[in-house]
Structure formats: C-alpha cells, structure tokens
Design an enzyme around this catalytic site. Structure first.
Site, PDB file in Angstrom:
ATOM      1  N   TYR A 143      -7.908 -10.151  -6.704  1.00  0.00           N
ATOM      2  CA  TYR A 143      -7.470 -10.978  -7.826  1.00  0.00           C
ATOM      3  C   TYR A 143      -8.398 -10.756  -9.003  1.00  0.00           C
ATOM      4  O   TYR A 143      -9.583 -11.109  -8.960  1.00  0.00           O
ATOM      5  CB  TYR A 143      -7.459 -12.451  -7.423  1.00  0.00           C
ATOM      6  CG  TYR A 143      -7.006 -13.368  -8.546  1.00  0.00           C
ATOM      7  CD1 TYR A 143      -5.707 -13.318  -9.013  1.00  0.00           C
ATOM      8  CD2 TYR A 143      -7.900 -14.254  -9.140  1.00  0.00           C
ATOM      9  CE1 TYR A 143      -5.290 -14.147 -10.046  1.00  0.00           C
ATOM     10  CE2 TYR A 143      -7.496 -15.094 -10.164  1.00  0.00           C
ATOM     11  CZ  TYR A 143      -6.183 -15.030 -10.614  1.00  0.00           C
ATOM     12  OH  TYR A 143      -5.783 -15.835 -11.631  1.00  0.00           O
ATOM     13  N   ARG A 175       0.838  -1.191   0.000  1.00  0.00           N
ATOM     14  CA  ARG A 175       0.000   0.000   0.000  1.00  0.00           C
ATOM     15  C   ARG A 175       0.878   1.249   0.000  1.00  0.00           C
ATOM     16  O   ARG A 175       2.030   1.217   0.431  1.00  0.00           O
ATOM     17  CB  ARG A 175      -0.919   0.003   1.220  1.00  0.00           C
ATOM     18  CG  ARG A 175      -1.829  -1.227   1.313  1.00  0.00           C
ATOM     19  CD  ARG A 175      -2.634  -1.184   2.604  1.00  0.00           C
ATOM     20  NE  ARG A 175      -3.549  -2.328   2.703  1.00  0.00           N
ATOM     21  CZ  ARG A 175      -3.243  -3.488   3.264  1.00  0.00           C
ATOM     22  NH1 ARG A 175      -2.021  -3.674   3.771  1.00  0.00           N
ATOM     23  NH2 ARG A 175      -4.131  -4.471   3.321  1.00  0.00           N
ATOM     24  N   LYS A 233      -1.820  -2.289   7.721  1.00  0.00           N
ATOM     25  CA  LYS A 233      -3.183  -1.814   7.921  1.00  0.00           C
ATOM     26  C   LYS A 233      -3.877  -2.551   9.055  1.00  0.00           C
ATOM     27  O   LYS A 233      -4.638  -1.953   9.822  1.00  0.00           O
ATOM     28  CB  LYS A 233      -3.973  -1.973   6.622  1.00  0.00           C
ATOM     29  CG  LYS A 233      -5.399  -1.469   6.693  1.00  0.00           C
ATOM     30  CD  LYS A 233      -6.096  -1.640   5.364  1.00  0.00           C
ATOM     31  CE  LYS A 233      -7.544  -1.151   5.425  1.00  0.00           C
ATOM     32  NZ  LYS A 233      -8.233  -1.305   4.132  1.00  0.00           N
ATOM     33  N   HIS A 239      -2.788 -10.636   4.140  1.00  0.00           N
ATOM     34  CA  HIS A 239      -4.179 -11.040   4.324  1.00  0.00           C
ATOM     35  C   HIS A 239      -4.232 -12.232   5.265  1.00  0.00           C
ATOM     36  O   HIS A 239      -3.658 -13.285   4.982  1.00  0.00           O
ATOM     37  CB  HIS A 239      -4.820 -11.415   2.983  1.00  0.00           C
ATOM     38  CG  HIS A 239      -5.214 -10.229   2.166  1.00  0.00           C
ATOM     39  ND1 HIS A 239      -6.461 -10.101   1.600  1.00  0.00           N
ATOM     40  CD2 HIS A 239      -4.540  -9.110   1.824  1.00  0.00           C
ATOM     41  CE1 HIS A 239      -6.539  -8.956   0.939  1.00  0.00           C
ATOM     42  NE2 HIS A 239      -5.380  -8.347   1.062  1.00  0.00           N
TER      43      HIS A 239
END
Length: 325
Positions: free
Chosen positions: A313, A199, A224, A303
């Site tokens: 995706y 990010r 995050k 994730h």
C-alpha cells in the site's frame, strides 16, 4: 543425540548423529541407553561408514528432486538450489555443518546479490535443514538457528502513472481488442494486473475454466502461498477478460520467462526508468484500498495477514489528504 520411546512393553532407542539415523528396540530402557551409547561411539569412530547424504549439496539435490516439486514456488526453488550447488557450502560434509558455514555463505552471497535475495536463499536452505532434521533424520541439529540475518531493504514503493501505462501499452502494440501477438498478450496481462493485483504467474496460468464472468470473478487454482482463491473483477477487468473468454484452455500462450524479457524491453522502448511488472501489484493494491475494506482487500489479493498489505500500500500524502474532510 539419542531419544527413547516406550512402545507397549518395549523401549525404542533412536540415534541421530553425523548424518546417520539408526534405531532398535529393547526390553528395558537401560538396555536401550547402553545400545545408544555404544552406537554413538561407533558413529564417531567412523565404523558406520558414509551417511546416506554425505554433503550439504547432497541434501540440496535430494530436496530439489523430491520435496520442491510439491511446494508452492517449486520452479524458483529448484532453479535456486541448482544454482547454489556451485557455492562452497554444498561441499561441506554433514558431520561438519555448523552455523559458521552459513555465516560464511551469507557473507559471500552479499557480494553478489541484495540482502533481500540472501535472506530468501537462507530461508530456502533453512527449509532443507528442517526437512533433513525432522523427516530424513540426517542432521542432529538445525545449523541455521541463531544465524544473524542481513537487514532487508525497504519495500519498493514504485507507483505507475497513467502516462507510463499508456507508453507501455504503445510499446507493446496494444490495440484494445483480443490480443493476437505475444506483445499484445503481455499488454493485456499488464492491464489485468493493474485492475486485480494478480501476479504475472497467476495471470499466465489462467484457463477458460477459471473464468466466471457472470459472477464477476476468476479462480486462481494455486497462488504463491499454495492457496486457491477467487479474485473479484471490476467492470474494466470484466471487459478485458471478455476479449479472451472464447479461448479454450490457457488464456495466454506466452510463457513467464518470455513475458518478463519482453516487458523489460517494452519498458526500455517506452523510456521508463525503474519499472517492474510486479510494481502493478503495488499500484493496483493502492487503488483498491480506496474502494475495499481491509479484510476484503486481503482476501482478494491473497494475504493471510492483513498487516502484510502495508508492504504494497503506497498511497501518497496528497491522495490521503484528498479523502479528508
């Protein structure tokens, strides 16, 4: 409204009602129950005065000042809570706070922002309510539970073509050497994001201490979701990081707000429609999925649930077909 807990030979009564939280200990449970009944009556009659946090806005301020700074995404939370203080829900007394207040909030906000944004705001206000209920004992119920949420829009599936990458780099005056200007730093971050799926905020926070080019990874200290993770680097990513490896402290000087504004300006100059910096995550993850196993990919991009990778995706049917026998 009231809870009773036995502690040794004594009984502890706790009353949480209309923003008040009071407790006392007694020799018997019957005494505790009688005290709780009397206390609830006094609170309803207004004999306890104004609670510590009189309105929901008071709770929002307290949360942003004392809780948000220690949470992942603190900057977004504080900015958002301060902005929402202008909404009528902030003036609602805690004693009158109901699900209906949040239903009206939802409907008002939907006239200004997208359903996805409204859901994020409701999630944030839900965190405020949970903290007020469980930690501060300023609420006696969770008013957002049972609230009907807006339906989230479909996830973005924006891919970035090689032509668009070249045009963005030209607009940012990228020269393929160590970035010297703010524009070139943004171009460098753009290319790194395409290689790593990092990010923008994660890239801008990197320091020289986070680099391990011999081991071919960089360390994100706070992501995050609050986790620390190591991001493997492709050969191209290593080449990019070598351009800034001799810098002390932060690798880039540009701040996030400036980077976002200048990237949008570069997109306009490049005459590209509907492109956001965060779309690099979609593009990078889709490319990486052709090289990595799903668990490795989930670990690389941070994730916890591999199923959430499906949001990013975005392989085309033609790309998938090309890998079939």
């Amino acid at each position: 409204m009231a809870t009773f807990t036995r502690r040794g030979k004594a009984w502890r009564a706790q009353v949480r009602l209309q923003g008040h939280s009071v407790g006392a200990s007694f020799d018997t449970k019957r005494q505790a129950q009688q005290w709780a009944q009397d206390t609830e009556y006094q609170i309803r009659q207004g004999e306890f005065g104004k609670p510590q946090a009189g309105t929901f806005g008071d709770l929002m301020k307290r949360f942003s000042e004392t809780v948000s700074p220690g949470r992942a995404g603190a900057r977004w939370e504080i900015v958002r809570l301060n902005k929402l203080l202008s909404d009528p829900i902030s003036q609602t007394p805690l004693s009158e706070l109901k699900t209906q207040n949040f239903a009206e909030f939802r409907d008002r906000r939907l006239t200004f922002v997208s359903p996805g944004s409204v859901n994020r705001e409701i999630n944030l206000l839900g965190a405020v309510c949970r903290y007020a209920l469980r930690e501060w004992h300023l609420l006696d119920h969770h008013p957002i539970q049972g609230l009907e949420r807006p339906k989230d829009p479909r996830p973005r599936d924006r891919r970035i073509s090689e032509d668009e990458i070249e045009r963005i780099c030209r607009a940012l005056n990228w020269r393929g050497v160590a970035p010297q200007s703010t524009y070139q730093e943004i171009a460098w971050a753009f290319l790194v994001a395409l290689e790593t799926a990092m990010r923008l905020g994660e890239i801008l926070a990197l320091t020289s201490a986070d680099l391990n080019l011999r081991g071919r990874f960089v360390t994100i200290q706070i992501s995050k979701n609050g986790d620390k993770r190591q991001v493997p680097l492709s050969r191209r990513a290593v080449e990019l990081f070598r351009l800034v490896a001799d810098r002390e402290g932060k690798l880039l000087k540009v701040g996030r707000d400036v980077a976002s504004v200048l990237f949008r300006r570069a997109r306009i100059d490049a005459e590209i429609e509907d492109l956001r910096f965060h779309d690099t995550r979609h593009e990078a993850l889709t490319r990486l999925a052709q090289k990595l196993e799903v668990l490795d990919l989930a670990r690389m991009v941070g994730h916890r649930d591999p199923r959430s990778l499906m949001i990013y995706y975005n392989a085309t049917a033609t790309e998938i077909a090309s890998r079939l026998d």
